[in-house]
Design an enzyme around this catalytic site. Structure first.
Site, PDB file in Angstrom:
ATOM      1  N   GLY A  46      -7.988  30.022 -40.349  1.00 32.57           N
ATOM      2  CA  GLY A  46      -7.727  29.639 -41.727  1.00 32.57           C
ATOM      3  C   GLY A  46      -9.001  29.128 -42.377  1.00 32.57           C
ATOM      4  O   GLY A  46     -10.113  29.439 -41.944  1.00 32.57           O
ATOM      5  N   ARG A  47      -8.848  28.307 -43.420  1.00 30.44           N
ATOM      6  CA  ARG A  47     -10.019  27.800 -44.136  1.00 30.44           C
ATOM      7  C   ARG A  47     -11.000  27.097 -43.191  1.00 30.44           C
ATOM      8  O   ARG A  47     -12.197  27.322 -43.231  1.00 30.44           O
ATOM      9  CB  ARG A  47      -9.592  26.805 -45.223  1.00 30.44           C
ATOM     10  CG  ARG A  47      -8.871  27.393 -46.420  1.00 30.44           C
ATOM     11  CD  ARG A  47      -8.610  26.289 -47.425  1.00 30.44           C
ATOM     12  NE  ARG A  47      -7.897  26.737 -48.615  1.00 30.44           N
ATOM     13  CZ  ARG A  47      -6.584  26.754 -48.729  1.00 30.44           C
ATOM     14  NH1 ARG A  47      -5.822  26.364 -47.724  1.00 30.44           N
ATOM     15  NH2 ARG A  47      -6.012  27.163 -49.859  1.00 30.44           N
ATOM     16  N   ILE A  48     -10.460  26.211 -42.340  1.00 28.16           N
ATOM     17  CA  ILE A  48     -11.337  25.422 -41.464  1.00 28.16           C
ATOM     18  C   ILE A  48     -11.943  26.302 -40.386  1.00 28.16           C
ATOM     19  O   ILE A  48     -13.147  26.209 -40.099  1.00 28.16           O
ATOM     20  CB  ILE A  48     -10.558  24.241 -40.862  1.00 28.16           C
ATOM     21  CG1 ILE A  48     -10.143  23.264 -41.972  1.00 28.16           C
ATOM     22  CG2 ILE A  48     -11.388  23.522 -39.803  1.00 28.16           C
ATOM     23  CD1 ILE A  48      -9.203  22.161 -41.520  1.00 28.16           C
ATOM     24  N   ARG A  59      -2.907  34.604 -36.158  1.00 26.05           N
ATOM     25  CA  ARG A  59      -1.581  35.220 -36.173  1.00 26.05           C
ATOM     26  C   ARG A  59      -1.538  36.466 -37.048  1.00 26.05           C
ATOM     27  O   ARG A  59      -0.862  37.439 -36.718  1.00 26.05           O
ATOM     28  CB  ARG A  59      -0.538  34.210 -36.655  1.00 26.05           C
ATOM     29  CG  ARG A  59      -0.213  33.135 -35.633  1.00 26.05           C
ATOM     30  CD  ARG A  59       0.808  32.154 -36.159  1.00 26.05           C
ATOM     31  NE  ARG A  59       0.301  31.379 -37.289  1.00 26.05           N
ATOM     32  CZ  ARG A  59       0.952  30.383 -37.868  1.00 26.05           C
ATOM     33  NH1 ARG A  59       2.164  30.052 -37.434  1.00 26.05           N
ATOM     34  NH2 ARG A  59       0.426  29.723 -38.880  1.00 26.05           N
ATOM     35  N   ILE A  98     -10.140  20.143 -33.135  1.00 22.53           N
ATOM     36  CA  ILE A  98     -10.165  19.384 -34.392  1.00 22.53           C
ATOM     37  C   ILE A  98      -8.886  19.645 -35.183  1.00 22.53           C
ATOM     38  O   ILE A  98      -8.829  19.336 -36.375  1.00 22.53           O
ATOM     39  CB  ILE A  98     -11.413  19.725 -35.242  1.00 22.53           C
ATOM     40  CG1 ILE A  98     -11.650  21.240 -35.349  1.00 22.53           C
ATOM     41  CG2 ILE A  98     -12.645  19.079 -34.633  1.00 22.53           C
ATOM     42  CD1 ILE A  98     -10.794  21.956 -36.326  1.00 22.53           C
ATOM     43  N   ARG A 116      -4.697  19.372 -34.281  1.00 21.04           N
ATOM     44  CA  ARG A 116      -3.769  18.276 -34.036  1.00 21.04           C
ATOM     45  C   ARG A 116      -3.723  18.042 -32.529  1.00 21.04           C
ATOM     46  O   ARG A 116      -3.845  18.979 -31.738  1.00 21.04           O
ATOM     47  CB  ARG A 116      -2.366  18.589 -34.569  1.00 21.04           C
ATOM     48  CG  ARG A 116      -2.230  18.394 -36.075  1.00 21.04           C
ATOM     49  CD  ARG A 116      -2.314  16.922 -36.446  1.00 21.04           C
ATOM     50  NE  ARG A 116      -2.159  16.667 -37.876  1.00 21.04           N
ATOM     51  CZ  ARG A 116      -3.152  16.438 -38.719  1.00 21.04           C
ATOM     52  NH1 ARG A 116      -4.406  16.457 -38.266  1.00 21.04           N
ATOM     53  NH2 ARG A 116      -2.929  16.194 -39.984  1.00 21.04           N
ATOM     54  N   GLU A 148      -1.834   9.709 -30.411  1.00 21.81           N
ATOM     55  CA  GLU A 148      -2.736   8.788 -31.110  1.00 21.81           C
ATOM     56  C   GLU A 148      -2.011   7.495 -31.490  1.00 21.81           C
ATOM     57  O   GLU A 148      -0.847   7.532 -31.887  1.00 21.81           O
ATOM     58  CB  GLU A 148      -3.281   9.458 -32.372  1.00 21.81           C
ATOM     59  CG  GLU A 148      -4.221  10.601 -32.088  1.00 21.81           C
ATOM     60  CD  GLU A 148      -4.835  11.176 -33.370  1.00 21.81           C
ATOM     61  OE1 GLU A 148      -4.841  10.489 -34.409  1.00 21.81           O
ATOM     62  OE2 GLU A 148      -5.306  12.315 -33.313  1.00 21.81           O
ATOM     63  N   HIS A 200     -10.738  10.441 -34.456  1.00 17.49           N
ATOM     64  CA  HIS A 200     -10.161  11.198 -35.575  1.00 17.49           C
ATOM     65  C   HIS A 200     -11.023  11.042 -36.837  1.00 17.49           C
ATOM     66  O   HIS A 200     -10.566  10.558 -37.870  1.00 17.49           O
ATOM     67  CB  HIS A 200      -8.724  10.746 -35.848  1.00 17.49           C
ATOM     68  CG  HIS A 200      -7.892  11.829 -36.492  1.00 17.49           C
ATOM     69  ND1 HIS A 200      -6.577  12.055 -36.188  1.00 17.49           N
ATOM     70  CD2 HIS A 200      -8.198  12.749 -37.456  1.00 17.49           C
ATOM     71  CE1 HIS A 200      -6.101  13.050 -36.909  1.00 17.49           C
ATOM     72  NE2 HIS A 200      -7.073  13.498 -37.680  1.00 17.49           N
ATOM     73  N   GLY A 230     -12.439  13.565 -38.516  1.00 15.27           N
ATOM     74  CA  GLY A 230     -12.562  14.852 -39.203  1.00 15.27           C
ATOM     75  C   GLY A 230     -12.858  14.783 -40.682  1.00 15.27           C
ATOM     76  O   GLY A 230     -13.697  15.521 -41.193  1.00 15.27           O
TER      77      GLY A 230
END
Length: 315
Positions: A155-157, A178, A232, A234, A263, A281, A283
């Site tokens: 995706g974008r990331i 996917r 990075i 979940r 977490e 965390h 990010g």
């Protein structure tokens, strides 16, 4: 309209929210308790929740006629919200895509470099006074430039990570996704097993039931013994117990993690490993990024209040 912001926010975000809404700003940095979750649905028109505020089906069931009309999530990930239960309750859910892309990709590169080049281990050695000086075989790590990176989730990331790897470090980029996509730069879409066999594997899939423990013992066994794993996305995308066992057995060379399955608990077994880089965390932890996230959440809130289509609805 009464708005609950569930965590402290940058001043710019709070000030803008207060221009448009009757704001209750919760001061605790901890997630909402079960009682607070129920109370928020019953007493506020609008809610800006974030990671850890678990709006589960059980919570919605306790408020059959909620006052809340929108959950404008602060963050791109929304697996802490049962979107189907929210939909059944007549409550749309929005998120903040785009605002987090570059910051999260930067942290992925930080983890790649720190883990492969043993930067965290070296800093710990220096801080405890154990560095005896430079020599030719001191702390030999893995050269990153020119390696093959396998990205799970494009995706974008994932695409932002791939661009950094290709253009910045001359890396060969392969990816598993996917749906079939063209990321717009030299990269090859491959089956997941092939992506897992790269020198460096980066997990960048969305959280949620469909990706829970996507990286399990079987997936880890498809990695190279000299490979590195970076997450990075979940924390629960990786079966943490399986990862610990695999690392302890020497199944992979190391891991770089910014997220964790439970977490803020990080297992002692991970904390004890020198070949694992652990970040709390981070990010999106840059002021301008958090401001952009908050302002995007406010865009969704304002659109709802003004009767306009929601820019970032997820359900």
């Amino acid at each position: 309209m009464r708005l609950l912001i569930t965590r402290p926010q940058p001043e710019r975000v709070v000030a803008q929210a207060q221009e448009h809404f009757d704001v209750t700003l919760r001061q605790s940095t901890q997630p909402l308790s079960d009682a607070e979750l129920v109370q928020s649905l019953a007493e506020f028109d609008l809610i800006m929740p974030t990671l850890g505020d678990r709006f589960s089906a059980a919570v919605f069931a306790q408020v059959p006629e909620p006052r809340a009309r929108l959950l404008a999530n602060f963050g791109v990930g929304y697996n802490h919200i049962d979107v189907a239960a929210a939909r059944a309750a007549g409550i749309p859910v929005t998120n903040t895509p785009g605002a987090v892309t570059d910051a999260t990709a930067d942290i992925a590169m930080t983890l790649i470099l720190m883990t492969c080049r043993r930067a965290g281990e070296g800093e710990r050695m220096l801080r405890r006074g154990a560095w005896a000086g430079w020599h030719p075989t001191q702390m030999l790590g893995r050269h990153v430039t020119g390696r093959k990176v396998g990205i799970i989730g494009m995706g974008r990331i994932g695409q932002a990570i791939g661009r950094r790897c290709h253009f910045g470090f001359g890396m060969a980029v392969i990816f598993h996704n996917r749906s079939v996509i063209d990321p717009g730069f030299p990269a090859q879409q491959v089956p997941m097993a092939e992506a897992l066999a790269a020198d460096i594997v980066v997990i960048a899939v969305p959280g949620g039931a469909s990706t829970h423990h996507l990286i399990d013992a079987r997936a880890l066994s498809q990695m190279r013994p000299d490979g590195f794993l970076v997450n990075i996305s979940r924390g629960d995308v990786i079966d943490e117990a399986a990862l610990i066992a695999h690392l302890q057995a020497g199944g992979i060379a190391g891991a770089g993690l910014d997220v964790y399955e439970h977490e803020p608990h990080v297992p002692e077994a991970l904390r004890a490993m020198e070949n694992v880089t652990l970040l709390p965390h981070l990010g999106t932890a840059a002021l301008e990024v958090r401001e952009a996230m908050g302002l995007m959440a406010l865009d969704n809130l304002l659109a709802f209040a003004e009767g306009r289509p929601l820019p970032n609805q997820v359900n």
